[in-house]
Design a protein around this motif. Sequence first.
Motif, PDB file in Angstrom:
ATOM      1  N   UNK A  43       0.865  -1.191  -0.065  1.00 31.28           N
ATOM      2  CA  UNK A  43       0.117   0.147   0.047  1.00 31.28           C
ATOM      3  C   UNK A  43       0.855   1.312  -0.141  1.00 31.28           C
ATOM      4  N   UNK A  44       1.820   1.164   0.699  1.00 32.31           N
ATOM      5  CA  UNK A  44       2.630   2.601   0.763  1.00 32.31           C
ATOM      6  C   UNK A  44       3.265   2.573  -0.367  1.00 32.31           C
ATOM      7  N   UNK A  45       3.927   1.579  -0.964  1.00 38.25           N
ATOM      8  CA  UNK A  45       4.664   1.459  -2.264  1.00 38.25           C
ATOM      9  C   UNK A  45       3.821   2.312  -3.284  1.00 38.25           C
ATOM     10  N   UNK A  46       2.726   1.822  -3.436  1.00 33.66           N
ATOM     11  CA  UNK A  46       1.989   2.324  -4.438  1.00 33.66           C
ATOM     12  C   UNK A  46       1.320   3.657  -4.261  1.00 33.66           C
ATOM     13  N   UNK A  47       1.152   4.209  -2.849  1.00 33.90           N
ATOM     14  CA  UNK A  47       0.859   5.487  -2.532  1.00 33.90           C
ATOM     15  C   UNK A  47       1.929   6.205  -2.914  1.00 33.90           C
ATOM     16  N   UNK A  48       3.295   6.168  -2.403  1.00 38.83           N
ATOM     17  CA  UNK A  48       4.626   6.906  -2.972  1.00 38.83           C
ATOM     18  C   UNK A  48       4.630   6.843  -4.283  1.00 38.83           C
ATOM     19  N   UNK A  49       4.606   5.798  -5.080  1.00 35.15           N
ATOM     20  CA  UNK A  49       5.176   5.928  -6.397  1.00 35.15           C
ATOM     21  C   UNK A  49       4.004   6.292  -7.400  1.00 35.15           C
ATOM     22  N   UNK A  50       2.700   6.063  -6.825  1.00 34.93           N
ATOM     23  CA  UNK A  50       1.781   6.412  -8.033  1.00 34.93           C
ATOM     24  C   UNK A  50       0.843   7.551  -7.628  1.00 34.93           C
ATOM     25  N   UNK A  51       0.989   7.902  -6.144  1.00 38.84           N
ATOM     26  CA  UNK A  51      -0.232   8.919  -5.616  1.00 38.84           C
ATOM     27  C   UNK A  51      -1.401   8.309  -5.365  1.00 38.84           C
ATOM     28  N   UNK A  52      -1.379   6.883  -5.353  1.00 40.31           N
ATOM     29  CA  UNK A  52      -2.655   6.178  -5.032  1.00 40.31           C
ATOM     30  C   UNK A  52      -3.292   6.602  -3.740  1.00 40.31           C
ATOM     31  N   UNK A  53      -4.643   6.728  -3.903  1.00 43.91           N
ATOM     32  CA  UNK A  53      -5.146   7.098  -2.507  1.00 43.91           C
ATOM     33  C   UNK A  53      -6.127   5.853  -2.428  1.00 43.91           C
ATOM     34  N   UNK A  54      -6.510   5.643  -0.823  1.00 42.96           N
ATOM     35  CA  UNK A  54      -7.411   4.608  -0.382  1.00 42.96           C
ATOM     36  C   UNK A  54      -8.806   4.834  -1.008  1.00 42.96           C
ATOM     37  N   UNK A  55      -9.281   3.801  -1.399  1.00 44.82           N
ATOM     38  CA  UNK A  55     -10.949   3.766  -1.739  1.00 44.82           C
ATOM     39  C   UNK A  55     -11.610   3.163  -0.152  1.00 44.82           C
ATOM     40  N   UNK A  56     -12.353   3.884   0.497  1.00 40.75           N
ATOM     41  CA  UNK A  56     -12.828   3.688   1.560  1.00 40.75           C
ATOM     42  C   UNK A  56     -11.756   3.953   2.743  1.00 40.75           C
ATOM     43  N   UNK A  57     -12.441   3.585   3.896  1.00 39.26           N
ATOM     44  CA  UNK A  57     -11.452   4.006   4.994  1.00 39.26           C
ATOM     45  C   UNK A  57     -10.365   3.247   5.386  1.00 39.26           C
ATOM     46  N   UNK A  58      -9.154   3.583   5.489  1.00 39.70           N
ATOM     47  CA  UNK A  58      -7.881   2.870   6.130  1.00 39.70           C
ATOM     48  C   UNK A  58      -8.189   2.371   7.350  1.00 39.70           C
ATOM     49  N   UNK A  59      -7.842   1.326   7.691  1.00 35.70           N
ATOM     50  CA  UNK A  59      -7.931   0.830   9.033  1.00 35.70           C
ATOM     51  C   UNK A  59      -7.303   1.705  10.111  1.00 35.70           C
ATOM     52  N   UNK A  60      -7.994   2.028  11.197  1.00 33.06           N
ATOM     53  CA  UNK A  60      -7.363   2.962  12.268  1.00 33.06           C
ATOM     54  C   UNK A  60      -6.356   2.324  13.041  1.00 33.06           C
ATOM     55  N   UNK A  61      -6.212   1.073  13.442  1.00 34.73           N
ATOM     56  CA  UNK A  61      -4.980   0.672  14.020  1.00 34.73           C
ATOM     57  C   UNK A  61      -4.754  -0.525  13.314  1.00 34.73           C
ATOM     58  N   UNK A  62      -3.500  -1.122  13.457  1.00 34.92           N
ATOM     59  CA  UNK A  62      -3.132  -2.477  12.867  1.00 34.92           C
ATOM     60  C   UNK A  62      -2.904  -2.305  11.506  1.00 34.92           C
TER      61      UNK A  62
END
Length: 167
Positions: A63-82
């Motif tokens: 998730x972090x790789x694609x967020x940083x590489x492509x500016x991808x954003x979460x669809x729906x809420x990301x988990x609050x913990x864990x």
Amino acid sequence: MIESIEKLLAMYETGSIDRRQLLSGLLAAAMVTPAASQPPESPFQGRVINHVTLSVSDVARSREFYRKLLGATDIGAAPESGPPKLADLRIGDSFIGLYPLGDPGRIDHFSVGIDNYDPDRAMAHLQRHHAENQPSVVVAGGGAQNEVYLKDPDGIRVQLSAVNLKL
């Protein structure tokens, strides 16, 4: 088509047809599309690659790789913990799914968004015309549309979906 053009030219050169007939014949030959280049009849009109689902070993890391590489954003809420159990990340008008499906580093499936998607109609057509490709339905909950899958000739799973699935 080349043979037709050569025949027309030969007829013109021998005086069998005039210039106007030559031009009309060339225009007609240019407008004919060979059958081999025409797409087969299909009840589905694919419009977009809606998404690709990847089997990953670590959802959070991917998730972090694609967020940083492509500016991808979460669809729906990301988990609050864990760590996230899965992630769907928007990339432009499409998305990628990151799922811990075992055998990481492979594409689990890709989804083609088709115009006027109707899972029942799609499944009926696939059962009649593509039974060898093992069509199946995954029943969706929560009011979502059922998902239709089949395998291509090499065993790659293809999902048919609405153009805007999860977008």
